[in-house]
Design a protein around this motif. Structure first.
Motif, PDB file in Angstrom:
ATOM      1  N   ALA A  35       0.828  -1.185   0.135  1.00  0.00           N
ATOM      2  CA  ALA A  35       0.053   0.034   0.109  1.00  0.00           C
ATOM      3  C   ALA A  35       0.779   1.290  -0.079  1.00  0.00           C
ATOM      4  CB  ALA A  35      -0.838   0.047   1.305  1.00  0.00           C
ATOM      5  N   ALA A  36       1.943   1.381   0.723  1.00  0.00           N
ATOM      6  CA  ALA A  36       2.858   2.368   0.903  1.00  0.00           C
ATOM      7  C   ALA A  36       3.468   2.809  -0.503  1.00  0.00           C
ATOM      8  CB  ALA A  36       4.084   2.373   2.019  1.00  0.00           C
ATOM      9  N   ASN A  37       3.921   1.662  -1.210  1.00  0.00           N
ATOM     10  CA  ASN A  37       4.591   1.877  -2.267  1.00  0.00           C
ATOM     11  C   ASN A  37       3.783   2.392  -3.306  1.00  0.00           C
ATOM     12  OD1 ASN A  37       7.242   1.298  -1.403  1.00  0.00           O
ATOM     13  ND2 ASN A  37       7.478  -0.531  -2.322  1.00  0.00           N
ATOM     14  N   ALA A  38       2.587   1.604  -3.394  1.00  0.00           N
ATOM     15  CA  ALA A  38       1.513   1.992  -4.419  1.00  0.00           C
ATOM     16  C   ALA A  38       1.214   3.580  -4.297  1.00  0.00           C
ATOM     17  CB  ALA A  38       0.533   0.817  -4.537  1.00  0.00           C
ATOM     18  N   PHE A  39       1.037   3.981  -3.339  1.00  0.00           N
ATOM     19  CA  PHE A  39       0.720   5.313  -2.801  1.00  0.00           C
ATOM     20  C   PHE A  39       1.697   6.333  -3.451  1.00  0.00           C
ATOM     21  CE2 PHE A  39       0.037   9.311  -0.440  1.00  0.00           C
ATOM     22  CZ  PHE A  39      -1.118   9.359  -0.502  1.00  0.00           C
ATOM     23  N   LEU A  40       2.945   5.935  -2.964  1.00  0.00           N
ATOM     24  CA  LEU A  40       4.115   6.824  -3.441  1.00  0.00           C
ATOM     25  C   LEU A  40       4.136   6.751  -4.978  1.00  0.00           C
ATOM     26  CD1 LEU A  40       6.816   5.877  -0.848  1.00  0.00           C
ATOM     27  CD2 LEU A  40       5.391   7.790  -0.950  1.00  0.00           C
ATOM     28  N   ALA A  41       3.908   5.520  -5.790  1.00  0.00           N
ATOM     29  CA  ALA A  41       4.104   5.711  -7.020  1.00  0.00           C
ATOM     30  C   ALA A  41       3.072   6.385  -7.528  1.00  0.00           C
ATOM     31  CB  ALA A  41       3.936   3.965  -7.402  1.00  0.00           C
ATOM     32  N   THR A  42       1.834   6.272  -7.091  1.00  0.00           N
ATOM     33  CA  THR A  42       0.765   7.096  -7.545  1.00  0.00           C
ATOM     34  C   THR A  42       0.685   8.690  -7.258  1.00  0.00           C
ATOM     35  OG1 THR A  42      -0.772   5.650  -6.664  1.00  0.00           O
ATOM     36  CG2 THR A  42      -1.690   7.656  -7.170  1.00  0.00           C
ATOM     37  N   LYS A  43       1.676   9.115  -6.419  1.00  0.00           N
ATOM     38  CA  LYS A  43       2.068  10.604  -6.098  1.00  0.00           C
ATOM     39  C   LYS A  43       2.902  10.967  -7.488  1.00  0.00           C
ATOM     40  CE  LYS A  43       2.963  12.755  -2.496  1.00  0.00           C
ATOM     41  NZ  LYS A  43       3.234  13.185  -1.111  1.00  0.00           N
ATOM     42  N   ILE A  44       3.893   9.943  -7.860  1.00  0.00           N
ATOM     43  CA  ILE A  44       4.881  10.529  -8.564  1.00  0.00           C
ATOM     44  C   ILE A  44       4.112  10.469 -10.223  1.00  0.00           C
ATOM     45  CG2 ILE A  44       6.736   9.596  -9.855  1.00  0.00           C
ATOM     46  CD1 ILE A  44       7.801   8.174  -7.407  1.00  0.00           C
ATOM     47  N   THR A  45       3.216   9.547 -10.274  1.00  0.00           N
ATOM     48  CA  THR A  45       2.286   9.312 -11.536  1.00  0.00           C
ATOM     49  C   THR A  45       1.506  10.678 -11.641  1.00  0.00           C
ATOM     50  OG1 THR A  45       2.594   7.291 -11.440  1.00  0.00           O
ATOM     51  CG2 THR A  45       1.281   7.974 -13.091  1.00  0.00           C
ATOM     52  N   PHE A  46       0.788  11.161 -10.539  1.00  0.00           N
ATOM     53  CA  PHE A  46      -0.185  12.224 -10.830  1.00  0.00           C
ATOM     54  C   PHE A  46       0.726  13.422 -10.999  1.00  0.00           C
ATOM     55  CE2 PHE A  46      -1.900  15.845  -8.556  1.00  0.00           C
ATOM     56  CZ  PHE A  46      -3.243  15.947  -8.755  1.00  0.00           C
ATOM     57  N   ILE A  47       1.710  13.631 -10.421  1.00  0.00           N
ATOM     58  CA  ILE A  47       2.585  15.008 -10.702  1.00  0.00           C
ATOM     59  C   ILE A  47       2.954  14.965 -12.205  1.00  0.00           C
ATOM     60  CG2 ILE A  47       4.665  14.441  -9.846  1.00  0.00           C
ATOM     61  CD1 ILE A  47       2.685  17.699  -9.558  1.00  0.00           C
ATOM     62  N   ASN A  48       3.350  13.986 -12.699  1.00  0.00           N
ATOM     63  CA  ASN A  48       3.590  13.814 -14.104  1.00  0.00           C
ATOM     64  C   ASN A  48       2.598  14.190 -15.177  1.00  0.00           C
ATOM     65  OD1 ASN A  48       6.451  13.481 -13.613  1.00  0.00           O
ATOM     66  ND2 ASN A  48       6.108  11.041 -13.481  1.00  0.00           N
ATOM     67  N   GLU A  49       1.362  13.642 -14.783  1.00  0.00           N
ATOM     68  CA  GLU A  49       0.341  13.848 -15.707  1.00  0.00           C
ATOM     69  C   GLU A  49      -0.262  15.431 -15.460  1.00  0.00           C
ATOM     70  OE1 GLU A  49      -2.928  10.932 -16.836  1.00  0.00           O
ATOM     71  OE2 GLU A  49      -3.201  11.388 -14.761  1.00  0.00           O
ATOM     72  N   ILE A  50       0.075  15.842 -14.284  1.00  0.00           N
ATOM     73  CA  ILE A  50      -0.102  17.486 -13.923  1.00  0.00           C
ATOM     74  C   ILE A  50       0.916  18.151 -14.894  1.00  0.00           C
ATOM     75  CG2 ILE A  50      -0.247  19.418 -12.377  1.00  0.00           C
ATOM     76  CD1 ILE A  50      -2.450  17.742 -12.287  1.00  0.00           C
ATOM     77  N   ALA A  51       2.085  17.594 -14.893  1.00  0.00           N
ATOM     78  CA  ALA A  51       3.325  18.313 -15.722  1.00  0.00           C
ATOM     79  C   ALA A  51       2.916  18.424 -17.358  1.00  0.00           C
ATOM     80  CB  ALA A  51       4.458  17.352 -15.643  1.00  0.00           C
ATOM     81  N   SER A  52       2.183  17.206 -17.598  1.00  0.00           N
ATOM     82  CA  SER A  52       1.807  17.219 -19.211  1.00  0.00           C
ATOM     83  C   SER A  52       0.773  18.192 -19.371  1.00  0.00           C
ATOM     84  CB  SER A  52       1.267  15.887 -19.451  1.00  0.00           C
ATOM     85  OG  SER A  52       2.167  14.766 -19.192  1.00  0.00           O
ATOM     86  N   LEU A  53      -0.191  18.541 -18.371  1.00  0.00           N
ATOM     87  CA  LEU A  53      -1.373  19.801 -18.429  1.00  0.00           C
ATOM     88  C   LEU A  53      -0.616  21.135 -18.379  1.00  0.00           C
ATOM     89  CD1 LEU A  53      -4.085  20.116 -19.016  1.00  0.00           C
ATOM     90  CD2 LEU A  53      -4.506  20.041 -16.526  1.00  0.00           C
TER      91      LEU A  53
END
Length: 434
Positions: free
Chosen positions: A209-227
């Motif tokens: 759960a911890a690793n999936a959450f951290l991976a989600t944070k990274i992926t979220f900000i990368n999607e925001i970066a595209s926008l």
């Protein structure tokens, strides 16, 4: 206490060395003769800052030894840690428990008295009960308990993470097992570091759960970066504004070419497979995996755009190929997606990385390895900054731009900024989310 550490990979070696520094007697076991020879000669087979000195200190003190004999290590041990690999299984992405179960069966035959068999490897929920059953099947008379003790070590900062952890998680079924684990971690308890004792299944799940959450944070900000790139916003300012919210925090909100390494890729896949098996699809985690792969491919497009739409015949210098700085780990690094795509489309790639060559030579065929950044950029058509090693944070951009055939940079870690690059003579500068 006497501790047997089965496996001298990244987790096993760091844990074994640190436990010995706590004052315990630790025997690290490995079946790889070449690796064992290096360890006995005082050579650390992985790159982790400070590990060589700490290992030498405890070997000299007689608290740390290395052996190929599991039976010798387990004989009389208070705790036996399983720290073998659990790679993603080919075909379905599930964690491969082959090495864990093999170790459990061998431990069963070697037990000579009561011991706690501790799973340090990252394993799916329910694995510790499988380990317990495997030991009982192999040795019905064995006196033991099982415990789960997931690791939370960041490569490049593993010793500090072990010695000053955010928390230690212990899954235990019996009071006796919990007491043994408390004694092992007593130096941390005395300094008021949180030690959380829970059931086996919760301890196993906490890691994923911890690793999936951290991976989600990274992926979220990368999607925001595209926008941000499409709207004119600056992802660095967005990240800072988000991170100042105490409910969110600033860590893992740095835009880049996607996550990689030994944990996030395989652990998100394993969590997704667990969800499928139990009829509870991990839809968010599935999407994180998909988006992370897309982000890596988007970085390839950035380099193509930097080179005018084609890299054929272009000389491209890449700075950094490990998945993060301060490690030699290449597992699932973005470079393993990006660089082959460049070579496959006709680029000539030069690479500079302080520690990546040992693994990278086999994983990145066709590249030219350079030791010096300034030599590597001479006559290059593009510069791609892929891993944020400290060595790359204060480069002489004026000198680099002047020596390149075409002064063009894809700064995929947002180390520099467009105005500084322009003043230095770069005609083209691309970053992520700005």
């Amino acid at each position: 206490m006497k501790i047997a550490m089965i496996g001298t990979g990244y987790v096993g070696l760091v844990s074994g060395v640190c436990f010995s520094d706590f004052g315990h007697e630790v025997i690290c076991v490995d079946k790889d003769p070449a690796k064992l020879a290096k360890l006995k000669a005082g050579q650390v087979p992985i790159y982790e800052p400070g590990l060589d000195d700490l290992m030498a200190k405890n070997v000299a003190a007689g608290r740390l030894t290395f052996s190929d004999s599991l039976a010798t290590a387990v004989d009389g041990a208070d705790a036996v840690f399983i720290a073998v690999g659990t790679p993603a299984r080919r075909g379905d992405g599930h964690a491969d428990l082959t090495y864990v179960m093999a170790a459990a069966k061998e431990i069963a035959q070697a037990l000579t008295g009561y011991a706690v068999v501790v799973t340090k490897s990252t394993v799916p929920v329910g694995t510790n009960r499988l380990v317990k059953q495997a030991i009982l099947d192999a040795n019905p008379q064995a006196e033991f308990d099982v415990a789960s003790n997931p690791e939370f070590l960041r490569e490049g900062a593993a010793i500090d993470d072990f010695m000053r952890p955010d928390r230690v998680v212990v899954g235990a079924e019996t009071k006796r097992a919990a007491e043994v684990m408390s004694a092992i971690y007593r130096p941390l308890y005395l300094r008021d570091f949180p030690i959380m004792t829970t059931d086996l299944e919760s301890a196993e799940m906490i890691k994923y759960a911890a690793n999936a959450f951290l991976a989600t944070k990274i992926t979220f900000i990368n999607e925001i970066a595209s926008l941000c790139e499409r709207t004119g916003a600056d992802v660095k300012m967005v990240s800072k504004g988000m991170g100042l919210d105490g409910r969110i925090g600033s860590k893992f909100l740095h835009a880049g070419p996607g996550y990689g390494g030994s944990c996030f890729p395989k652990d998100t896949q394993a969590l997704a497979r667990m969800g499928q098996e139990h009829g509870v699809p991990m839809q968010l985690t599935d999407m994180v995996i998909k988006v992370n792969d897309q982000i890596k491919r988007r970085m390839i497009d950035k380099v193509f755009d930097l080179c005018g739409g084609s890299v054929n015949g272009k000389v491209i210098t890449v700075l950094g190929v490990t998945f993060k700085p301060n490690t030699d780990d290449m597992r699932d690094a973005p470079s393993l997606t990006i660089i082959p795509a460049l070579i496959g489309n006709g680029a000539k790639v030069r690479v500079v990385d302080p520690q990546g060559r040992r693994e990278g030579e086999a994983l990145l065929p066709g590249v030219t390895w350079e030791e010096d950044v300034y030599a590597a950029v001479k006559g290059a058509d593009a510069l791609v900054l892929l891993t944020e090693w400290n060595e790359f944070r204060a480069l002489d951009l004026n000198r680099i731009a002047g020596d390149m055939n075409a002064a063009a940079m894809a700064d995929l870690r947002n180390i520099y900024n467009a105005s500084d690059a322009k003043l230095a003579g770069f005609e083209h500068y691309m970053s992520v989310g700005r």
